[in-house]
Design a protein around this motif. Structure first.
Motif, PDB file in Angstrom:
ATOM      1  N   THR A  10       0.853  -1.192   0.000  1.00  0.00           N
ATOM      2  CA  THR A  10       0.000   0.000   0.000  1.00  0.00           C
ATOM      3  C   THR A  10       0.889   1.242   0.000  1.00  0.00           C
ATOM      4  O   THR A  10       1.986   1.248   0.556  1.00  0.00           O
ATOM      5  N   GLY A  11       0.392   2.289  -0.654  1.00  0.00           N
ATOM      6  CA  GLY A  11       1.191   3.522  -0.742  1.00  0.00           C
ATOM      7  C   GLY A  11       2.422   3.334  -1.606  1.00  0.00           C
ATOM      8  O   GLY A  11       3.500   3.835  -1.289  1.00  0.00           O
ATOM      9  N   ALA A  12       2.238   2.632  -2.742  1.00  0.00           N
ATOM     10  CA  ALA A  12       3.386   2.334  -3.611  1.00  0.00           C
ATOM     11  C   ALA A  12       3.683   3.463  -4.600  1.00  0.00           C
ATOM     12  O   ALA A  12       4.601   3.347  -5.403  1.00  0.00           O
ATOM     13  N   THR A  13       2.919   4.531  -4.543  1.00  0.00           N
ATOM     14  CA  THR A  13       3.121   5.613  -5.516  1.00  0.00           C
ATOM     15  C   THR A  13       4.242   6.556  -5.123  1.00  0.00           C
ATOM     16  O   THR A  13       4.563   7.480  -5.872  1.00  0.00           O
ATOM     17  N   SER A  14       4.843   6.355  -3.961  1.00  0.00           N
ATOM     18  CA  SER A  14       5.800   7.341  -3.453  1.00  0.00           C
ATOM     19  C   SER A  14       6.648   6.731  -2.343  1.00  0.00           C
ATOM     20  O   SER A  14       6.266   5.717  -1.748  1.00  0.00           O
ATOM     21  N   GLY A  15       7.787   7.348  -2.100  1.00  0.00           N
ATOM     22  CA  GLY A  15       8.560   7.108  -0.883  1.00  0.00           C
ATOM     23  C   GLY A  15       8.857   5.650  -0.556  1.00  0.00           C
ATOM     24  O   GLY A  15       9.326   4.877  -1.404  1.00  0.00           O
ATOM     25  N   GLY A  17       6.930   3.049   0.179  1.00  0.00           N
ATOM     26  CA  GLY A  17       6.141   2.028  -0.520  1.00  0.00           C
ATOM     27  C   GLY A  17       6.671   1.776  -1.918  1.00  0.00           C
ATOM     28  O   GLY A  17       6.794   0.631  -2.362  1.00  0.00           O
ATOM     29  N   ARG A  18       7.005   2.847  -2.609  1.00  0.00           N
ATOM     30  CA  ARG A  18       7.554   2.691  -3.960  1.00  0.00           C
ATOM     31  C   ARG A  18       8.891   1.934  -3.909  1.00  0.00           C
ATOM     32  O   ARG A  18       9.137   1.029  -4.712  1.00  0.00           O
ATOM     33  N   ALA A  19       9.731   2.311  -2.954  1.00  0.00           N
ATOM     34  CA  ALA A  19      11.030   1.637  -2.826  1.00  0.00           C
ATOM     35  C   ALA A  19      10.835   0.147  -2.526  1.00  0.00           C
ATOM     36  O   ALA A  19      11.586  -0.692  -3.030  1.00  0.00           O
ATOM     37  N   CYS A  20       9.843  -0.183  -1.693  1.00  0.00           N
ATOM     38  CA  CYS A  20       9.558  -1.600  -1.406  1.00  0.00           C
ATOM     39  C   CYS A  20       9.116  -2.321  -2.677  1.00  0.00           C
ATOM     40  O   CYS A  20       9.575  -3.440  -2.965  1.00  0.00           O
ATOM     41  N   ALA A  21       8.219  -1.701  -3.442  1.00  0.00           N
ATOM     42  CA  ALA A  21       7.759  -2.320  -4.695  1.00  0.00           C
ATOM     43  C   ALA A  21       8.950  -2.575  -5.623  1.00  0.00           C
ATOM     44  O   ALA A  21       9.077  -3.655  -6.220  1.00  0.00           O
ATOM     45  N   GLU A  22       9.835  -1.589  -5.722  1.00  0.00           N
ATOM     46  CA  GLU A  22      10.998  -1.733  -6.613  1.00  0.00           C
ATOM     47  C   GLU A  22      11.933  -2.844  -6.138  1.00  0.00           C
ATOM     48  O   GLU A  22      12.355  -3.692  -6.930  1.00  0.00           O
ATOM     49  N   ALA A  29       9.941 -10.911  -7.032  1.00  0.00           N
ATOM     50  CA  ALA A  29       8.570 -11.057  -6.532  1.00  0.00           C
ATOM     51  C   ALA A  29       7.548 -10.581  -7.566  1.00  0.00           C
ATOM     52  O   ALA A  29       7.857  -9.769  -8.440  1.00  0.00           O
ATOM     53  N   ARG A  30       6.344 -11.110  -7.432  1.00  0.00           N
ATOM     54  CA  ARG A  30       5.186 -10.501  -8.113  1.00  0.00           C
ATOM     55  C   ARG A  30       4.696  -9.387  -7.193  1.00  0.00           C
ATOM     56  O   ARG A  30       4.518  -9.619  -5.992  1.00  0.00           O
ATOM     57  N   VAL A  31       4.485  -8.220  -7.750  1.00  0.00           N
ATOM     58  CA  VAL A  31       4.155  -7.065  -6.912  1.00  0.00           C
ATOM     59  C   VAL A  31       2.757  -6.540  -7.257  1.00  0.00           C
ATOM     60  O   VAL A  31       2.425  -6.361  -8.434  1.00  0.00           O
ATOM     61  N   ILE A  32       1.974  -6.338  -6.214  1.00  0.00           N
ATOM     62  CA  ILE A  32       0.683  -5.650  -6.374  1.00  0.00           C
ATOM     63  C   ILE A  32       0.878  -4.259  -5.777  1.00  0.00           C
ATOM     64  O   ILE A  32       1.032  -4.102  -4.561  1.00  0.00           O
ATOM     65  N   ALA A  33       0.938  -3.265  -6.653  1.00  0.00           N
ATOM     66  CA  ALA A  33       1.247  -1.890  -6.237  1.00  0.00           C
ATOM     67  C   ALA A  33      -0.053  -1.110  -6.145  1.00  0.00           C
ATOM     68  O   ALA A  33      -0.842  -1.096  -7.091  1.00  0.00           O
ATOM     69  N   THR A  34      -0.288  -0.474  -5.002  1.00  0.00           N
ATOM     70  CA  THR A  34      -1.568   0.201  -4.793  1.00  0.00           C
ATOM     71  C   THR A  34      -1.370   1.634  -4.289  1.00  0.00           C
ATOM     72  O   THR A  34      -0.358   1.971  -3.696  1.00  0.00           O
ATOM     73  N   GLY A  35      -2.374   2.443  -4.556  1.00  0.00           N
ATOM     74  CA  GLY A  35      -2.362   3.837  -4.125  1.00  0.00           C
ATOM     75  C   GLY A  35      -3.491   4.563  -4.842  1.00  0.00           C
ATOM     76  O   GLY A  35      -4.202   3.965  -5.657  1.00  0.00           O
ATOM     77  N   PRO A 211      14.229   6.090   1.331  1.00  0.00           N
ATOM     78  CA  PRO A 211      13.211   5.037   1.205  1.00  0.00           C
ATOM     79  C   PRO A 211      13.839   3.664   0.948  1.00  0.00           C
ATOM     80  O   PRO A 211      13.375   2.650   1.469  1.00  0.00           O
ATOM     81  N   ARG A 212      14.921   3.651   0.188  1.00  0.00           N
ATOM     82  CA  ARG A 212      15.605   2.385  -0.111  1.00  0.00           C
ATOM     83  C   ARG A 212      16.168   1.743   1.162  1.00  0.00           C
ATOM     84  O   ARG A 212      16.142   0.517   1.317  1.00  0.00           O
ATOM     85  N   ASP A 213      16.670   2.593   2.082  1.00  0.00           N
ATOM     86  CA  ASP A 213      17.165   2.044   3.358  1.00  0.00           C
ATOM     87  C   ASP A 213      16.067   1.237   4.040  1.00  0.00           C
ATOM     88  O   ASP A 213      16.309   0.155   4.586  1.00  0.00           O
ATOM     89  N   ILE A 214      14.869   1.798   4.051  1.00  0.00           N
ATOM     90  CA  ILE A 214      13.752   1.122   4.741  1.00  0.00           C
ATOM     91  C   ILE A 214      13.323  -0.120   3.963  1.00  0.00           C
ATOM     92  O   ILE A 214      13.066  -1.185   4.555  1.00  0.00           O
ATOM     93  N   ALA A 215      13.278  -0.004   2.634  1.00  0.00           N
ATOM     94  CA  ALA A 215      12.884  -1.165   1.819  1.00  0.00           C
ATOM     95  C   ALA A 215      13.849  -2.326   2.053  1.00  0.00           C
ATOM     96  O   ALA A 215      13.437  -3.491   2.110  1.00  0.00           O
ATOM     97  N   GLU A 216      15.138  -2.024   2.185  1.00  0.00           N
ATOM     98  CA  GLU A 216      16.119  -3.095   2.409  1.00  0.00           C
ATOM     99  C   GLU A 216      15.860  -3.791   3.747  1.00  0.00           C
ATOM    100  O   GLU A 216      16.022  -5.004   3.860  1.00  0.00           O
ATOM    101  N   ILE A 217      15.437  -3.024   4.743  1.00  0.00           N
ATOM    102  CA  ILE A 217      15.131  -3.633   6.048  1.00  0.00           C
ATOM    103  C   ILE A 217      13.853  -4.475   5.943  1.00  0.00           C
ATOM    104  O   ILE A 217      13.786  -5.591   6.472  1.00  0.00           O
ATOM    105  N   VAL A 218      12.855  -3.982   5.243  1.00  0.00           N
ATOM    106  CA  VAL A 218      11.618  -4.756   5.045  1.00  0.00           C
ATOM    107  C   VAL A 218      11.948  -6.067   4.331  1.00  0.00           C
ATOM    108  O   VAL A 218      11.490  -7.153   4.742  1.00  0.00           O
TER     109      VAL A 218
END
Ligand SMILES: NC(=O)c1ccc[n+]([C@@H]2O[C@H](COP(=O)([O-])OP(=O)(O)OC[C@H]3O[C@@H](n4cnc5c(N)ncnc54)[C@H](OP(=O)(O)O)[C@@H]3O)[C@@H](O)[C@H]2O)c1
Length: 253
Positions: A10-15, A17-22, A29-35, A211-218
């Motif tokens: 959720t919230g993949a359009t920015s920040g 969430g976007r970094a996690c999707a990327e 992964a298969r990604v379901i990107a929402t916003g 955002p990438r720092d957080i995505a790497e932790i997720v």
């Protein structure tokens, strides 16, 4: 986690969430990107290396969230990972200066919205006996500051929901985690302040997280073996030690 999981962000359009999707897409992964912003979802989907579906949705609309999740095609229907990330704040006014509408919007997005998505996705994870819910909380869940009463309350509520959910699904194989960032440079403060200059001032002289720092932790949290449940991660920039405890030593921009 399966080798090629289906990840709902959720919230993949920015920040964040976007970094996690990327990052998840880069990892196969298969990604379901929402916003809510359809153009941004289309642009993101076109840029991702792996399979993607986009859902234009407002997390506050429980019926629409449930209908869109139920309507996913077979390839994307079994969601392995939910990154519960959509969130926002409005202004830095004291509670006595804030409008009831703005207070409600923050709670409806950060608390009710997160619950709406959990209600739409968690039962199938429990039925399958596997899945992982990772919420993006905040250090604001653990602290409170001037002009932050409602936002901090929303993140504290999300923290309680996360802890309660972990207890509720105990024994089902579903994992529940929260990643709680401090200062991350995203559009968050531009929306919060309504002014790019005021937002930039938040990060003056310090080097915030990306955002990438957080995505790497997720991704690390999700990538642990199935028997390992990272309950919570609190992550600060090196230049931050708590709310308002920031070293402005000339880094960043
Ligand atoms: N930045 C920080 O310093 C920081 C620190 C701690 C925690 N966080 C948390 O991190 C999460 C992500 O924030 P961010 O920093 O990446 O901010 P951001 O760049 O402003 O991104 C927020 C995302 O949330 C989505 N969103 C907001 N309201 C929504 C709604 N009603 N329905 C669906 N999506 C909605 C936005 O998408 P649309 O506008 O397209 O709908 C956007 O994709 C939030 O939960 C925030 O509280 C941020």
């Amino acid at each position: 986690m399966t080798t090629s999981p289906t990840v709902f962000v959720t919230g993949a359009t920015s920040g964040i969430g976007r970094a996690c999707a990327e990052l998840f897409s880069e990892a196969g992964a298969r990604v379901i990107a929402t916003g809510r912003r359809a153009e941004r979802l289309e642009e993101l989907a076109a840029s991702l290396p792996g399979p993607c579906r986009t859902l234009q949705l407002d997390v506050r609309d429980a019926d629409d969230v449930a209908a869109q999740v139920a309507g996913l095609d077979d390839e994307f229907a079994e969601i392995d990972v939910l990154v519960n990330n959509a969130g926002m704040a409005i202004g830095r006014d004291g509670l006595h200066e804030m409008s009831p509408g703005d207070s409600a919007a923050v709670i409806e997005t950060n608390v009710i919205g997160a619950l709406n998505v959990i209600h739409a996705i968690l039962p199938a994870m429990v039925a399958r006996g596997r899945g992982h819910v990772v919420s993006i909380g905040s250090n604001a869940a653990r602290d409170v500051y001037a002009g932050g009463a409602v936002y901090c309350a929303s993140k504290a509520a999300l923290d309680r929901i996360t802890k309660g959910m972990r207890i509720d699904v105990l024994g089902t194989g579903v994992r529940v985690s929260t990643v709680d960032p401090g200062m991350v440079r995203t559009e968050f403060n531009e929306h919060r302040m309504g002014d790019p200059e005021a937002a930039a001032e938040v990060y003056r002289g310090m080097t915030p997280l990306t955002p990438r720092d957080i995505a790497e932790i997720v991704a690390w949290v999700v990538g642990r073996p199935d028997h390992v449940q990272v309950a919570e991660v609190l992550v600060y920039a090196t230049d931050q030690a708590g709310h308002g405890q920031v070293a402005r030593r000339g880094g960043g921009s």
